[in-house]
Design an enzyme around this catalytic site. Structure first.
Site, PDB file in Angstrom:
ATOM      1  N   ASP A   1       0.856  -1.187   0.000  1.00  0.00           N
ATOM      2  CA  ASP A   1       0.000   0.000   0.000  1.00  0.00           C
ATOM      3  C   ASP A   1       0.892   1.237   0.000  1.00  0.00           C
ATOM      4  O   ASP A   1       1.722   1.421   0.896  1.00  0.00           O
ATOM      5  CB  ASP A   1      -0.899   0.001   1.238  1.00  0.00           C
ATOM      6  CG  ASP A   1      -2.084   0.938   1.101  1.00  0.00           C
ATOM      7  OD1 ASP A   1      -2.103   1.724   0.143  1.00  0.00           O
ATOM      8  OD2 ASP A   1      -2.979   0.895   1.959  1.00  0.00           O
TER       9      ASP A   1
ATOM     10  N   ASP B   1      -3.516   2.489  -5.621  1.00  0.00           N
ATOM     11  CA  ASP B   1      -2.332   2.544  -4.759  1.00  0.00           C
ATOM     12  C   ASP B   1      -2.170   1.297  -3.888  1.00  0.00           C
ATOM     13  O   ASP B   1      -1.454   1.316  -2.896  1.00  0.00           O
ATOM     14  CB  ASP B   1      -2.381   3.789  -3.866  1.00  0.00           C
ATOM     15  CG  ASP B   1      -3.645   3.858  -3.015  1.00  0.00           C
ATOM     16  OD1 ASP B   1      -4.516   2.979  -3.165  1.00  0.00           O
ATOM     17  OD2 ASP B   1      -3.763   4.797  -2.208  1.00  0.00           O
ATOM     18  N   GLU B   2      -2.825   0.193  -4.274  1.00  0.00           N
ATOM     19  CA  GLU B   2      -2.859  -0.985  -3.404  1.00  0.00           C
ATOM     20  C   GLU B   2      -2.735  -2.260  -4.239  1.00  0.00           C
ATOM     21  O   GLU B   2      -3.420  -2.411  -5.255  1.00  0.00           O
ATOM     22  CB  GLU B   2      -4.180  -0.980  -2.628  1.00  0.00           C
ATOM     23  CG  GLU B   2      -4.320  -2.038  -1.588  1.00  0.00           C
ATOM     24  CD  GLU B   2      -5.657  -1.942  -0.876  1.00  0.00           C
ATOM     25  OE1 GLU B   2      -5.850  -2.662   0.109  1.00  0.00           O
ATOM     26  OE2 GLU B   2      -6.532  -1.156  -1.315  1.00  0.00           O
TER      27      GLU B   2
END
Length: 395
Positions: free
Chosen positions: A11, A105-106
């Protein structure tokens, strides 16, 4: 004998803020909020300095400014977020045997079975280091035997750290953590659990699955499993494998540019609708053209992650203009969306997209009730030709 699972969850820390700090290093260490204007919209992301004042994502901007009046508010640069997200994706895709891009973003990486060739923990540390060195972005990871524990471990490792929950230690790791650390435990469930004197994840195990079901319905037994550290979700690489597309084979070859433009708009509008139904954003669009001699050509472009008709139509029209042989009749026209991430907050980053999101929700509600053709853009109907548009095929 079952194979030991290894799942890593990555993350990017305060991703939008981190990108803004790269663009303007003077922001480093300051209270920064990315989102709407000072008095409208919601917080898309905030720096750790702003979080110390109680600011968090999805909070109304008015409330955020009351808590942290000295915060620097930025509207953000969506194109840059997409660009950095792709940089990280490319690094992971080049190294990972199987990965899932869960959001902009993960990421999840499945290393199951790879312990025969390397140490999964050391490999994950090395991948994190490569991402950091290449992008200069802070990133945290958790490594565990399943997706849920890995994600919680990442949250515990932040900011800019990493944590390995060894096989067999899942329950011990989870027990002292607040019960709302479990993904899916929202405000209502949390409030119910508190009335049962359940504050920590370990407290859940004071109850049997049947007792929890009486209070929480079917989710009760699932919650009991999670407290034991059990989770069976698979890492699925939808990022590359999944696509939404439509193709239109015309009954006769078409050279009428106005008609072709109208068809392209209608088709793009259709795949964008399907994208929103899956609660996804697309980062890539492709236009395909087949000529009467059956020669076929296509061209794609990346876009800032979006579900919006207007943004996707603009990209499709641009691709068509670059691809089409001027004046040449067309036998088939196609549009395809790929590079998906989950919608979540990313579809509501800023004030203008919040309004747009609400507009598309209203439009889609009408389509869902009265059919996909209930609403269309004016330029697509009525069609400027009497001929039937042909056979359209959705993929």
């Amino acid at each position: 004998m079952s194979v030991q699972r290894y799942i890593a969850h990555f993350d990017l820390d305060s991703f939008f803020v981190s990108v803004e700090v790269l663009r303007d290093p003077s922001l480093k260490g300051k209270a920064v909020i990315v989102g709407g204007s000072v008095d409208r919209g919601v917080v898309a992301a905030c720096s750790y300095a702003a979080r110390q004042f109680g600011v968090h994502s999805a909070m109304p901007m008015k409330r955020a400014m009351q808590l942290c009046p000295h915060a620097i508010v930025l509207k953000g640069t969506r194109g840059e977020y997409s660009r950095y997200s792709r940089m990280v994706t490319e690094i992971i895709a080049a190294k990972a045997p199987l990965f899932e891009k869960a959001s902009i973003d993960e990421f999840y990486v499945d290393l199951t079975g790879m312990d025969r060739f390397f140490n999964p923990y050391q490999w994950t540390i090395a991948l994190r280091q490569e991402i950091t060195e290449t992008t200069q972005l802070p990133i945290s990871f958790g490594l565990a035997t399943n997706k849920m524990v890995a994600k919680i471990a990442t949250d515990e490792a932040k900011p800019n750290g990493y944590l390995y929950v060894h096989p067999g230690m899942e329950q011990a790791f989870l027990a002292p953590l607040a019960v709302n650390k479990i993904p899916g435990v929202g405000k209502q469930t949390f409030a119910t659990l508190q009335t049962m004197n359940i504050q920590k994840i370990g407290d859940i195990l004071q109850y049997t699955p049947e007792q929890l079901e009486r209070k929480l319905g079917k989710y009760g037994s699932e919650l009991h499993q999670k407290a034991l550290g059990l989770h069976f979700g698979e890492v699925v690489n939808e990022h590359e494998a999944k696509s939404i597309s439509t193709e239109n084979t015309f009954e006769e070859n078409i050279a009428d540019l106005e008609f072709l433009h109208a068809q392209l708009v209608r088709m793009t509008e259709r795949v964008a609708y399907e994208l929103r139904q899956e609660d996804k954003l697309a980062g890539c669009i492709t236009v395909k053209i087949r000529y009467p001699d059956f020669s076929t050509t296509s061209r794609q472009t990346t876009v800032s992650y979006t579900f919006s008709d207007d943004e996707l139509i603009a990209a499709a029209m641009d691709l068509f203009e670059k691809l089409h042989k001027k004046g040449a009749p067309i036998r088939l026209l196609g549009v395809r969306l790929t590079d998906f991430v989950s919608h979540g907050m990313q579809g509501n980053l800023f004030e203008d997209t919040t309004k747009k999101s609400n507009l598309y929700k209203a439009i889609d509600d009408v389509k869902n009730k009265f059919g996909k053709m209930a609403l269309n853009k004016a330029r697509t109907v009525p069609l400027p030709r009497k001929e039937e548009p042909g056979k359209e095929e959705e993929k």
